[in-house]
Design a protein around this motif. Structure first.
Motif, mmCIF file in Angstrom:
data_model
loop_
_atom_site.group_PDB
_atom_site.id
_atom_site.type_symbol
_atom_site.label_atom_id
_atom_site.label_comp_id
_atom_site.label_asym_id
_atom_site.label_seq_id
_atom_site.Cartn_x
_atom_site.Cartn_y
_atom_site.Cartn_z
ATOM 1 N N THR A 9 44.934 41.677 33.715
ATOM 2 C CA THR A 9 45.800 40.363 33.319
ATOM 3 C C THR A 9 44.961 39.317 33.060
ATOM 4 O OG1 THR A 9 45.908 39.281 35.552
ATOM 5 C CG2 THR A 9 47.580 41.252 34.736
ATOM 6 N N SER A 10 45.422 38.236 32.094
ATOM 7 C CA SER A 10 44.563 37.331 31.761
ATOM 8 C C SER A 10 44.089 36.283 33.205
ATOM 9 C CB SER A 10 45.414 36.271 30.706
ATOM 10 O OG SER A 10 46.545 35.839 31.795
ATOM 11 N N GLU A 11 45.043 36.344 34.087
ATOM 12 C CA GLU A 11 44.618 35.835 35.522
ATOM 13 C C GLU A 11 43.451 36.308 36.173
ATOM 14 O OE1 GLU A 11 46.684 34.315 39.605
ATOM 15 O OE2 GLU A 11 47.652 35.820 38.282
ATOM 16 N N ASP A 12 43.267 37.488 35.830
ATOM 17 C CA ASP A 12 42.204 38.586 36.658
ATOM 18 C C ASP A 12 40.954 37.774 35.752
ATOM 19 O OD1 ASP A 12 43.726 39.650 38.268
ATOM 20 O OD2 ASP A 12 44.077 41.662 36.876
ATOM 21 N N VAL A 13 40.988 37.802 34.606
ATOM 22 C CA VAL A 13 39.890 37.397 33.375
ATOM 23 C C VAL A 13 39.581 35.817 34.108
ATOM 24 C CG1 VAL A 13 38.943 36.798 31.231
ATOM 25 C CG2 VAL A 13 40.329 38.857 31.927
ATOM 26 N N THR A 14 40.680 35.016 34.140
ATOM 27 C CA THR A 14 39.972 33.581 34.472
ATOM 28 C C THR A 14 39.553 33.419 35.787
ATOM 29 O OG1 THR A 14 42.174 32.861 33.322
ATOM 30 C CG2 THR A 14 41.256 31.330 34.936
ATOM 31 N N MET A 15 40.109 34.336 36.911
ATOM 32 C CA MET A 15 39.243 34.096 38.231
ATOM 33 C C MET A 15 38.146 34.706 38.204
ATOM 34 S SD MET A 15 41.181 32.428 39.901
ATOM 35 C CE MET A 15 43.041 31.716 40.316
ATOM 36 N N ALA A 16 37.772 35.768 37.461
ATOM 37 C CA ALA A 16 36.445 36.304 37.237
ATOM 38 C C ALA A 16 35.367 35.334 36.728
ATOM 39 C CB ALA A 16 36.538 37.955 36.678
ATOM 40 N N ILE A 17 35.963 34.862 35.895
ATOM 41 C CA ILE A 17 34.991 33.749 35.065
ATOM 42 C C ILE A 17 34.523 32.597 36.111
ATOM 43 C CG2 ILE A 17 34.911 31.953 33.152
ATOM 44 C CD1 ILE A 17 36.569 33.856 31.382
ATOM 45 N N LEU A 18 35.771 32.110 36.640
ATOM 46 C CA LEU A 18 35.423 30.972 37.682
ATOM 47 C C LEU A 18 34.448 31.626 38.726
ATOM 48 C CD1 LEU A 18 38.956 29.492 38.068
ATOM 49 C CD2 LEU A 18 36.977 28.462 37.118
ATOM 50 N N ALA A 19 34.633 32.784 39.230
ATOM 51 C CA ALA A 19 33.756 33.253 40.373
ATOM 52 C C ALA A 19 32.277 33.639 39.909
ATOM 53 C CB ALA A 19 34.469 34.572 40.783
ATOM 54 N N GLY A 20 32.200 33.970 38.517
ATOM 55 C CA GLY A 20 30.807 33.942 38.096
ATOM 56 C C GLY A 20 30.048 32.865 38.059
ATOM 57 N N ILE A 21 30.798 31.669 37.411
ATOM 58 C CA ILE A 21 30.465 30.468 37.246
ATOM 59 C C ILE A 21 29.700 30.114 38.596
ATOM 60 C CG2 ILE A 21 30.945 27.912 36.708
ATOM 61 C CD1 ILE A 21 32.741 29.151 34.668
ATOM 62 N N ALA A 22 30.718 30.225 39.693
ATOM 63 C CA ALA A 22 30.419 29.585 40.998
ATOM 64 C C ALA A 22 29.101 30.248 41.451
ATOM 65 C CB ALA A 22 31.522 29.872 41.932
ATOM 66 N N VAL A 23 29.154 31.637 41.365
ATOM 67 C CA VAL A 23 27.690 32.281 41.948
ATOM 68 C C VAL A 23 26.688 31.744 41.011
ATOM 69 C CG1 VAL A 23 26.792 34.778 41.743
ATOM 70 C CG2 VAL A 23 29.166 34.168 42.427
ATOM 71 N N SER A 24 26.882 31.833 39.630
ATOM 72 C CA SER A 24 25.614 31.045 39.069
ATOM 73 C C SER A 24 25.035 29.785 39.558
ATOM 74 C CB SER A 24 25.999 31.055 37.480
ATOM 75 O OG SER A 24 26.313 32.075 36.763
ATOM 76 N N MET A 25 25.961 28.931 39.855
ATOM 77 C CA MET A 25 25.890 27.714 40.249
ATOM 78 C C MET A 25 24.957 27.796 41.723
ATOM 79 S SD MET A 25 29.448 25.565 39.720
ATOM 80 C CE MET A 25 28.942 24.302 40.684
ATOM 81 N N LEU A 26 25.382 28.715 42.508
ATOM 82 C CA LEU A 26 24.648 29.021 43.713
ATOM 83 C C LEU A 26 23.338 29.589 43.633
ATOM 84 C CD1 LEU A 26 25.219 28.983 46.856
ATOM 85 C CD2 LEU A 26 25.659 31.100 46.645
#
Length: 824
Positions: free
Chosen positions: A354-371
């Motif tokens: 779903t689009s929600e899955d995509v949104t959450m995956a993008i947020l998680a990817g951004i957070a990991v990149s920040m870390l």
């Protein structure tokens, strides 16, 4: 001659260690020299290099050593030792970045006005550093440089001040994460395997049965379970230290006076306390909490700790400069984002529908990149500031290499010890002691304590534990866990840092203490803390639940909980059930009778059948429990007359079995002696004489077994087997009654979820006509993913799979797909 070379092995090792020869080379060197001398002597005097070995010879032991080395260090499943360099890196990084100093200064200011406050603050900081660094030398040196002058200026008793610092610095050996606990877990893994084999042999000799029930098996341990097991004993030791200092200050105020507050308890001071204290506590929570909650393994937690230490060092080394806290703030923001995302959504890139899955995956990817950015930024800072990162990595490599070299050397020494029959001698000595397990355990603890006066903790852990642990764990009457044994040994080994003449904490403190502090004062100061450690050892020994509670609770609450580590737990559950049946038996029977008459026609056929069978099994449970209790009473009545006889006969048979094993070894010498043999004729004659003596002793032991033993043993075994069988049937019935009910309850709970998907499933009929084949297949995959999360919707998911299959083929078949949809 085997005994001669065994004694030579011990003398060479003790001489090398006593002369100051590096332990990493003393252990393997003693083994290599002794084996070489034994092989050479055998070749010169008996014509065979194997002549003076109790079992096999150099070639066999070398082959076994290589196999053992490969099994320990090359198995993917046994990767516990990888955590050592990670935790060492974490500790050295925190020490080099002056975070330890900040803790000491701030806590001393906070606790100073309390009687004995400086000493209490040293213990408190020692516990914090133990849970973050775990490096004894670094902790003792840091506290000796910072706290000792302050305590002496405040007129503290010199023995109390030095004893407090030295003892607090050793807390890192028992408070997790600890290198000692990791090494003990690794050594106990092998010991458990050997103990299991010994128990299997004992069971077969006692019962004649080949297969041993899992209740009697020895459960292994891991570094994570050792961390959990040592947590409460570590806190107990900290509490004992603090209470002792507080009591000493109250009874003798002049020796531990309160210190006047030099800094106001205002807002700025409180902010300083928070900034100094919160980051180390947060790191402890991340490292230990991730293990406790099952989020990370010990190795992964070590990586978390190393990364966290680098981020903390990144802002501490640049403290006072603009932007010092930016990498840390980015890391905190990234962690909070990850926590929020995971709390609201299960992120799995393999199941993005779903689009929600995509949104959450993008947020998680951004957070990991920040870390990652924060980690690289902090690493760059530590590298540029006085080349700190390089120094830490060099020290980590040195320390880790030392540990691994000692482990390899100790494995060689242990193999040599076994080659000359040393393990059998220790085993025979321990098993011959009166008093059973507790006498054996007391002797082993006493030996480890005495060895602590002369050996380092690593030598004791890797030399003594592999020899004695299998013997202690193999005793079925003890009912102890490997975790408890490991923590007890760890507590005992901790004293090796404080006991003169070779207590390393004493050397570390002597090296940084001012000249006014005499060595004798340091020795006096640690005596009280050694006694406190022994008190903690006795408390934990008498209360195994202090160790076993956390590992068992975490294990039993996990989604894939294994069988109970302590077999008594299963019997406790059954005893509790029996009490409930006795109190509420009528109500339980009525409830079972009521649910068994329910109309189950609404359920699917397979669930209906399983649930009806579970009600039948539930009705059998209470009668089966009554049968267990009746058989248990029969065993209890027969036991007083049978058990003394059983103990006598098994002791006689055990001694006879040892004699038989020795006769077999001597018979090998007889067969290989004389012309053309590897042993001399005179040695063969001596072996024959010894065989005759042993045979006479063996026959005398067997003659002491009563004539009616077999009949009485079979009668009692029949009663015992009846109880065991009743328990097995009861457990199977309870499992069969429980599992279908849980499955049905899960289906009922998800019924509303399935109802909300009705429109999605029904809409496939319309979309079959309006969408092309490729788009329709994509839609069925989306709906299938939604249905897959619903418990008990397997039939619906199966229909959707068939529809998808019909439309996914090279020649899509809409009619077949429509027919399948009509089955839902």
């Amino acid at each position: 001659m085997e005994l001669f070379f065994l004694a030579l092995l011990v003398v060479l090792m003790a001489t090398a260690l006593g002369s100051g020869f590096p332990v990493a080379f003393a252990l393997p060197g003693a083994a290599i020299v002794t084996i070489a001398l034994a092989a050479g002597s055998g070749y010169l005097f008996s014509g065979s290099i194997d002549a003076y070995f109790a079992q096999g010879g150099p070639s066999q032991w070398l082959s076994a050593g290589v196999t053992n080395f490969r099994g320990i260090y090359w198995e993917a499943e046994r990767d516990t030792l990888i955590a050592i360099p990670l935790f060492v890196f974490m500790g050295i990084m925190l020490q080099r970045s002056k975070i330890a100093e900040d803790l000491l200064v701030t806590m001393a200011q906070l606790f100073g006005p309390v009687p004995g406050g400086l000493g209490i603050s040293v213990v408190f900081v020692g516990a914090l550093l133990a849970a973050t660094t775990g490096i004894v030398g670094a902790t003792v040196v840091a506290m000796g440089l910072i706290s000792l002058p302050a305590m002496l200026r405040s007129n503290y008793s010199v023995p109390l001040a030095t004893g407090t610092i030295a003892a607090s610095g050793t807390l890192g050996q028992i408070i997790p994460p600890s290198i000692v606990l990791i090494i003990l877990a690794d050594q106990l893994a092998s010991a458990v395997d050997q103990a299991g084999t010994l128990r299997q042999t004992l069971y077969k000799a006692s019962t004649g049965e080949i297969s041993m029930p899992s209740d009697f098996a020895v459960t292994s341990t891991s570094a994570g379970e050792m961390f959990l097991g040592a947590f409460i004993p570590g806190l107990l030791l900290v509490a004992l230290y603090m209470l002792f200092i507080l009591g000493f200050a109250i009874l003798k105020p002049s020796s531990a006076p309160a210190v006047k507050q030099t800094e106001k308890l205002d807002r700025n001071f409180l902010i300083k306390v928070v900034v100094t204290l919160v980051p180390p506590l947060a790191l402890i929570f991340l490292v230990l909490g991730s293990i406790v909650m099952g989020i990370a393994t010990v190795n992964q937690a070590g990586a978390i700790g190393a990364a966290g230490a680098m981020i903390m060092a990144g802002y501490r080394l640049r403290e006072g400069t603009p932007g010092a806290y930016r990498p840390a703030m980015i890391a905190i923001l990234a962690l909070l984002t990850i926590a929020v995302v995971l709390s609201f959504h299960s992120v799995n890139i393999k199941r993005i529908n779903t689009s929600e899955d995509v949104t959450m995956a993008i947020l998680a990817g951004i957070a990991v990149s920040m870390l990652l950015i924060a980690l690289v930024w902090s690493g760059w800072r530590t590298l540029k500031f006085e080349d700190t990162l390089r120094g830490v990595m060099v020290e980590t490599a040195k320390t880790s290499s030392l540990v691994f070299i000692i482990l390899i050397g100790a494995a060689m020494l242990t193999s040599a010890f076994r080659a000359f029959g040393g393990e059998e001698l220790v085993k025979d000595f321990l098993l011959s002691l009166p008093g059973g397990f507790w006498m054996q355990f007391t002797i082993v603890m006493l030996v480890i304590f005495v060895l602590g006066f002369f050996l380092d903790f690593i030598e004791i852990a890797v030399v003594v534990v592999p020899i004695v642990a299998p013997i202690l764990l193999a005793d079925p009457g003890a009912n102890v866990t490997a975790v408890w044994l490991g923590v007890m040994i760890g507590l005992n080994i901790q004293t090796s840092f404080l006991t003169p003449p070779f207590g390393f904490a004493l050397f570390y403190l002597r090296g940084v203490a001012p000249k006014i502090v005499r060595t004798i004062d340091i020795y006096k100061g640690v005596i009280a803390f050694i006694c406190l450690q022994l008190i903690a050892l006795c408390v934990v020994g008498l209360n195994p639940a202090l160790v076993n509670y956390l590992p068992n609770r975490v294990s039993l609450l996990s989604e894939t909980a294994p069988p109970p580590k302590n077999p008594r737990l299963q019997y406790c559950l059954e005893s509790y059930s029996a009490d409930q049946f006795a109190k509420n038996g009528a109500a339980i029977s009525n409830a079972i009778d009521t649910v068994s008459r329910l109309d189950l026609s609404i359920l699917p056929a397979d669930l209906r059948k399983d649930l009806a069978a579970s009600f039948e099994d539930a009705a059998k449970v209470m009668p089966l429990m009554e049968e267990i209790q009746a058989n248990a009473r029969a065993v209890e009545q027969a036991a007083p007359a049978y058990r003394p006889l059983h103990g006598l006969v098994r002791a006689l048979e055990r001694d006879a079995l040892r004699i038989e094993e020795r006769i077999e070894e001597l018979q090998v010498i007889v067969n290989r002696s004389g012309p053309g043999g590897i042993y001399s004729e005179s040695r063969g004659e001596r072996a024959e004489e010894r065989i005759a003596d042993l045979t006479e002793k063996h026959d005398a032991l067997i003659a002491q077994i009563p004539d009616d033993w077999d009949a009485r043993h079979k009668a009692f075994a029949k009663i015992q087997q009846a109880e065991d069988k009743a328990r097995i049937v009861y457990r199977r019935a309870t499992d069969d009654a429980f599992e279908p009910l849980q499955e049905v309850l899960a289906v009922i709970r998800d019924a509303d979820k399935l109802a909300t998907l009705e429109a999605e499933i029904t809409g496939l009929q319309t979309k079959l006509s309006s969408l092309d084949a490729a788009a329709f297949v994509e839609e069925t995959e989306r709906v299938r993913g939604l249905v897959g999360d619903v418990e008990g919707a397997g039939d619906v998911r199966k229909v959707i799979n068939e529809v998808r299959k019909a439309m996914r083929s090279k020649t899509p078949d809409p009619e077949k797909a429509r027919a399948e949809l009509g089955k839902r």
